[in-house]
Scaffold this active site. Structure first.
Site, PDB file in Angstrom:
ATOM      1  N   SER A 158       0.918  -1.491   0.267  1.00  0.00           N
ATOM      2  CA  SER A 158      -0.089   0.299   0.252  1.00  0.00           C
ATOM      3  C   SER A 158       0.745   1.810   0.039  1.00  0.00           C
ATOM      4  CB  SER A 158      -1.248   0.047   1.563  1.00  0.00           C
ATOM      5  OG  SER A 158      -2.218   0.836   1.543  1.00  0.00           O
ATOM      6  N   ASP A 311      -8.413  -6.370  -3.705  1.00  0.00           N
ATOM      7  CA  ASP A 311      -7.430  -5.383  -3.590  1.00  0.00           C
ATOM      8  C   ASP A 311      -8.531  -3.986  -4.295  1.00  0.00           C
ATOM      9  OD1 ASP A 311      -5.920  -3.102  -2.726  1.00  0.00           O
ATOM     10  OD2 ASP A 311      -3.834  -4.215  -2.875  1.00  0.00           O
ATOM     11  N   HIS A 346      -6.422  -6.383   0.269  1.00  0.00           N
ATOM     12  CA  HIS A 346      -5.505  -5.296   0.910  1.00  0.00           C
ATOM     13  C   HIS A 346      -5.044  -5.393   1.384  1.00  0.00           C
ATOM     14  CE1 HIS A 346      -3.778  -1.347  -0.549  1.00  0.00           C
ATOM     15  NE2 HIS A 346      -3.738  -1.105   0.365  1.00  0.00           N
TER      16      HIS A 346
END
Length: 639
Positions: A158, A311, A346
């Site tokens: 991320s 994601d 994610h």
């Protein structure tokens, strides 16, 4: 630790012992990791690393205690908090402590650094933290340290990975290998995707980005004198963590605020970069001036890309992998690209549960030895070890096929022997909801028809699971039974006959619709669904397209009342085995809220408007209007 906490930690350790070594790290508590780091490393704290403009970035270094000679290093940069005051309590530490402990145990120095403008780093914050300058200068600093052997790897997920592409776009002699995970918000334009850092999808604002900026764009913070000694700075870091506490709103309610441009400030958040970004279009020149990585850039470093099917931006992530493999200027770099796609949310590829349930759908036991793969990769490219990467034993692509819940390997993405399979939308003009007669068929319908529905922005189709992140309990990522959504009359449902044999769909999923509307602008959504024999309808991926951008993001073209136009939506991406007896389904509508901001149907500057109008939208089928879905299919014997 309380008695209950002790029992929980002990239970976690005992459970970990029953799993493979690869799975153990997922059950180790932050306290255990912190204690291990204190025992196994020398920690240099409260360092301030100078950038070329004099701004200094707060940095921490972990060095293995038993190190013999100079070390390769791994750099982890973040906009998030890792201060001393935070350390006794849980926080964002599960990731940074895991990565630090892994690195030290594999014989690497591990360098943590806050982006400029965050916590104890000086300067003003910018999204992605100036990867091409601050990132470059940080590599230089690491390579010059007495404990460094001059080779640096980068890792993160991320926000701790999204800057790596910008850094990797330009060569640096120290940058030897990269492991970016879940890095979609660092991608600007990538082929047909103009997401500009997860801000858009198909020209529509993605509201998870708004929720992230609500917490991150605050620039008001106390700062300490530049002349403080290292001892004084370390003491201050133990007293203060500089982490603002911003009360978060209920995001479903907050996302309903109009205009979208005031969504953050109207809900108590700080003004900031969102206020300017929301006024750009998806191809505004300013998107190409910051830290985002675009498809006209080089990539200069071997990389192991780790992605997740659920994601927020998996499709652009896969397109990025292909871009680097096909376009990197160095043949050696092109050949040194690897990708893993896991069936997770994610950044959950290193937070696996066993079995791993994503939303409501079980993926089974999915552990794939990520930690071993990462360090085999680093050891080859940073230590020169003759391991599985050196011997060519690692597949270029390793992906999880949902439905069969199995890992597959391939030399390319999509797999080399993939073909396309086209299914055409068909109905008698009544595909509305599950009770309608919408079908997916292998041949286009002989008779023309149109399925119409009313899209009212005041009553949008709710998002249910999906490929999302960052909206908390308001929108949980993953696969859920979509039948509550499909019961609505403003959702068109097209379903195939039951499959006679298994069908693996691995790759792009393109949707072409012939549409019309009585509005000058509106949106159309598409969602791919796997329907079990009992009717359970598992979502795989979804996307959206704003009609005004159907001819390009630099030239809006509006609709005329009743005019039928071709609209190419997507492409989506997935890997799913539709089992024999299952059916393939495509949902079409005009909203998925709160994942996507609503089109108010006025044709105006949507983000600034407050008065929605209802649109009557239609999807047309027949010989003249062959609306269709194009699947990337892999033969039954696999890649």
């Amino acid at each position: 630790m309380t008695g209950n906490g002790t029992r929980l930690a002990l239970a976690g350790i005992l459970a970990a012992a029953a799993l493979s070594a690869a799975a153990q790290i997922h059950l180790v508590s932050d306290t255990v990791r912190r204690e291990a780091l204190a025992q196994e490393s020398v920690i240099e704290r409260a360092l301030m690393v100078p950038m070329r403009d004099g701004v200094r970035l707060a940095t921490r270094v972990y060095l293995p205690k038993d190190a013999d000679g100079p070390l390769p290093a791994i750099l982890w940069r973040s906009p998030y908090n890792f201060s001393e005051k935070m350390e006794p309590t849980p926080g964002y530490s599960d990731a940074n402590l895991k990565f630090a402990l892994d690195a030290v145990r594999h014989g690497y120095a591990f360098v943590m650094q806050n982006e400029r403008g965050k916590f104890f780093s000086e300067g003003d914050w910018e999204i992605l933290g100036r990867p091409r300058t601050d990132g470059h200068d940080s590599l230089t600093w690491i390579a010059e340290q007495a404990w460094s052997n001059g080779k640096v790897g980068t890792i993160g997920c991320s926000s701790t990975a999204e800057w790596i592409m910008g850094l990797g776009s330009e060569p640096h002699p120290a940058h030897a290998a990269a492991v970016p995970m879940g890095m979609g918000a660092g991608i600007g334009r990538m082929g047909s995707y103009y997401e500009q850092g997860n801000f858009y999808r198909g020209g529509v604002i993605q509201l998870p980005m708004m929720a992230w900026l609500y917490n991150e764009q605050n620039l008001l913070r106390p700062q300490f004198p530049a002349e403080m000694s290292e001892e004084e700075r370390l003491r201050a870091e133990r007293y203060y963590d500089l982490a603002p506490t911003i009360p978060g709103p209920d995001w479903r309610s907050a996302a309903s605020h109009l205009p979208v441009a005031e969504m953050i400030t109207a809900n108590g958040g700080p003004p900031g970069v969102f206020d300017e970004m929301v006024r750009r279009g998806p191809n505004h020149p300013d998107w190409y001036q910051g830290g985002l990585y675009h498809d006209d850039e080089d990539f200069t470093v071997p990389a192991l890309w780790v992605n997740s099917w659920f994601d927020l931006s998996v499709a652009p992530n896969l397109a990025l992998y292909n871009h680097v493999r096909e376009n990197a200027s160095s043949a050696e770099v092109r050949d040194a690209q690897y990708m893993i796609v896991a069936p997770t949310e994610h950044c959950h590829m290193y937070r696996l549960r066993q079995p791993h349930v994503v939303g409501e759908r079980s993926m089974g036991v999915v552990d794939f030895g990520l930690d071993e793969i990462v360090y085999e990769f680093f050891d080859h490219y940073m230590k020169g070890e003759n391991n599985s990467f050196a011997r060519g034993e690692q597949p270029k692509v390793r992906y999880f096929a949902m439905g069969s819940n199995t890992w597959r390997s391939a030399g390319t993405w999509p797999p080399e022997n993939a073909t396309t399979r086209t299914l055409f939308l068909s109905s008698s003009g009544n595909a509305n909801g599950l009770a309608g007669d919408g079908r997916l068929a292998s041949t286009a319908p002989e008779a023309a028809a149109a399925d119409r529905f009313r899209y009212d922005p005041r009553n949008p189709v709710p998002s249910l699971g999906g490929n999302v992140c960052c909206l908390g309990d308001t929108l949980v990522p993953g696969s859920f039974d979509q039948r509550p959504i499909e019961a609505r009359q403003d959702v068109l449902v097209y379903t195939s006959e039951p499959l006679q044999k298994d069908l693996e769909v691995s790759g792009a999923v393109e949707v072409v619709l012939y549409v019309s509307s009585d509005a000058s602008d509106t949106d159309f959504t598409a969602k791919l669904v796997d329907v079990e024999p009992d009717g359970t309808a598992w979502n795989l991926d979804e996307t959206i397209q704003r009609a005004r951008y159907r001819e390009g993001y630099d030239k809006p073209v509006f609709l005329s009342d009743g005019e039928v136009v071709e609209l190419r939506i997507g492409p989506m991406a997935t890997s799913n085995v539709f089992r024999a007896g299952h059916r393939i389904r495509l949902e079409v509508s005009s909203s998925s809220f709160p994942r996507f901001a609503r089109n108010l149907n006025t044709g105006g500057e949507n983000a600034m408007e407050t008065q929605p109008v209802t649109a009557v939208n239609a999807v047309h089928q027949g010989p003249e209007f062959p609306s269709r879905i194009v699947l990337t299919a892999v033969p039954a014997d696999g890649p």
